[in-house]
Design an enzyme around this catalytic site. Structure first.
Site, mmCIF file in Angstrom:
data_model
loop_
_atom_site.group_PDB
_atom_site.id
_atom_site.type_symbol
_atom_site.label_atom_id
_atom_site.label_comp_id
_atom_site.label_asym_id
_atom_site.label_seq_id
_atom_site.Cartn_x
_atom_site.Cartn_y
_atom_site.Cartn_z
ATOM 1 N N ARG A 284 22.931 46.225 41.263
ATOM 2 C CA ARG A 284 21.934 45.879 40.266
ATOM 3 C C ARG A 284 22.570 45.018 39.163
ATOM 4 N NH1 ARG A 284 16.930 44.654 38.393
ATOM 5 N NH2 ARG A 284 16.319 45.864 36.563
ATOM 6 N N ILE A 353 20.984 55.759 36.014
ATOM 7 C CA ILE A 353 21.567 54.492 36.452
ATOM 8 C C ILE A 353 20.557 53.685 37.269
ATOM 9 C CG2 ILE A 353 23.279 53.515 38.046
ATOM 10 C CD1 ILE A 353 25.233 55.683 37.039
ATOM 11 N N GLU A 379 20.929 82.353 44.253
ATOM 12 C CA GLU A 379 22.055 83.310 44.258
ATOM 13 C C GLU A 379 22.441 83.743 42.851
ATOM 14 O OE1 GLU A 379 22.352 84.279 47.017
ATOM 15 O OE2 GLU A 379 22.394 82.728 48.537
ATOM 16 N N GLU A 383 22.497 82.575 33.712
ATOM 17 C CA GLU A 383 22.664 83.724 32.803
ATOM 18 C C GLU A 383 23.334 84.896 33.517
ATOM 19 O OE1 GLU A 383 20.141 80.837 31.162
ATOM 20 O OE2 GLU A 383 19.881 81.865 33.080
#
Length: 401
Positions: A284, A353, A379, A383
């Site tokens: 780009r 991006i 899983e 916290e």
């Protein structure tokens, strides 16, 4: 192999396995993943290919027809598969956890019955702890297993069952009060039951219903379902390990290796996001040069690459600790926490991006942007990981009285 996320000290066999898996991912998964994901289509051909590679039996001992490989080898394979499409790694993971639980805790009869067929992928595993109302509070499980003669009768509703439709063996955690008087700590009155069933949806055996797939934001293709037990009868010899009251510990052992798996998935998704970002940045152009030559983008790439490398290193450390036979709940919790958080951040930077094109479904980063959040809760949430990490650190650094 890419320059990032290399693993030192691998054997020739491990390197050959990883090379084979990576080639499979590049040729058979990446070209079709986005199309399958957008259609929410189960990747049947990919799964058959994984069977032929022996991945369903990667950690199953050779005496049962598996490859007998280490957790590290398995985690590195998962990393490669998740780099191609995270949903495929989920199909493997739940199967792997049940096989691991059988290997570690099953009776000899249970191992002989299931492991050889699991190694071939003929029996496909899933495990079920969660319920609609309990979230991370496993002690609040309300599903019950009651002994009646030579059988147990199971009742209750389970939630977030990965491989719910495609599996034929489900390890289900229920409360079982037999031999555990009232007032017993909740985690000491839980039992893991091995439930065999037909693949598919609806009533898959008398007393057991698998409703249709849950419609999800991401993590598509893999079937995520509920599991409803209403007078489900199973023989007493399908209590994992043959003794009630050990289910919580068995499940936590499985989840511990599952956390290494989720960390590996986070590493794989982050690697793919980095690959997409660094490639797009060199193609780009803005203001007369590729955006990769702008300092702002180079800073992003530097941060992304560092996070990919750090997460991979922690995942490898956690796997090696478990393979050594040592306790690794601290390392697994750290690896899962860091890899999932870094994955989210690397994917978001790759999305930025891409600019406006990142919002288009024609670009692969759009899919990754929807997939990464699942790793933040799978899983055990961030916290929960922090609670595990904090408690273990206090154990390690407890002041002498």
């Amino acid at each position: 192999m890419s320059r990032l996320a290399r693993t030192a000290g691998l054997t020739d066999v491990q390197q050959e396995i990883l090379s084979t898996v990576r080639n499979f991912v590049d040729k058979e998964i990446i070209p079709v993943a986005t199309g399958l994901e957008h259609r929410d289509e189960y990747p049947t051909d990919i799964v058959e290919g994984l069977k032929e590679l022996g991945l369903f039996g990667l950690m199953i001992p050779e005496e049962y027809g598996g490859l007998g490989e280490s957790l590290l080898t398995y985690a590195l394979c998962v990393e490669e598969i998740a780099r191609g499409w995270m949903s495929v790694s989920g199909i493997i993971n739940t199967h792997f956890i049940v096989a691991y639980m059988l290997k570690q805790h099953g009776t000899q009869e249970q191992k002989d019955t299931f492991l050889p067929r699991m190694a071939l992928g003929e029996v496909r595993g899933a495990f079920s702890m969660s319920e609609p109302a309990l979230g991370s509070d496993v002690s609040a499980i309300s599903s019950k297993g009651v002994r009646e003669g030579d059988e147990y009768v199971l009742d209750g509703q389970k939630m977030w069952l990965t491989n719910g439709g495609s599996s034929t063996l489900v390890a289900v955690l229920c409360r079982s009060d037999e031999g555990h008087p009232e007032g017993t700590a909740p985690h000491k009155s839980m039992t893991t039951f091995l439930v065999e069933k037909e693949a598919g949806f609806g009533e898959v055996r008398p007393g057991l219903t698998i409703p249709g797939k849950i419609d999800k934001m991401g993590y598509k293709g893999v079937d995520t379902t509920e599991l409803i037990m209403d007078g489900l009868r199973i023989p007493a010899n399908r209590v994992l390990g043959g003794t009630t009251g050990r289910g919580f510990y068995q499940m936590m052992d499985g989840v511990e290796v599952g956390r290494v798996n989720v960390a590996a998935r986070g590493c794989g998704v982050a690697q793919r996001a980095f690959e997409l970002g660094v490639s797009y940045a060199q193609q780009r152009e803005t203001f007369g040069k590729p955006i990769a030559q702008h300092q702002a983008i180079q800073f992003k790439l530097a941060e992304m690459g560092t996070k990919v490398e750090a997460a991979h290193a922690m995942m490898v450390n956690a796997a090696r600790k478990k393979d050594s036979g040592e306790r690794n709940d601290l390392e697994a919790g750290m690896a899962k926490y860091l890899a999932s958080e870094y994955c989210k951040e690397v994917v978001e930077d790759a999305f930025r991006i891409h600019g406006g094109y990142g919002f288009s479904k024609e670009y692969e980063i759009e899919r990754l942007y929807r997939e990464a959040p699942m790793l933040l809760i799978g899983e055990g949430t961030a916290e929960i990981q922090k609670m595990i990490i904090g408690r273990r650190l206090l154990e390690e650094y407890r002041l002498e009285s």
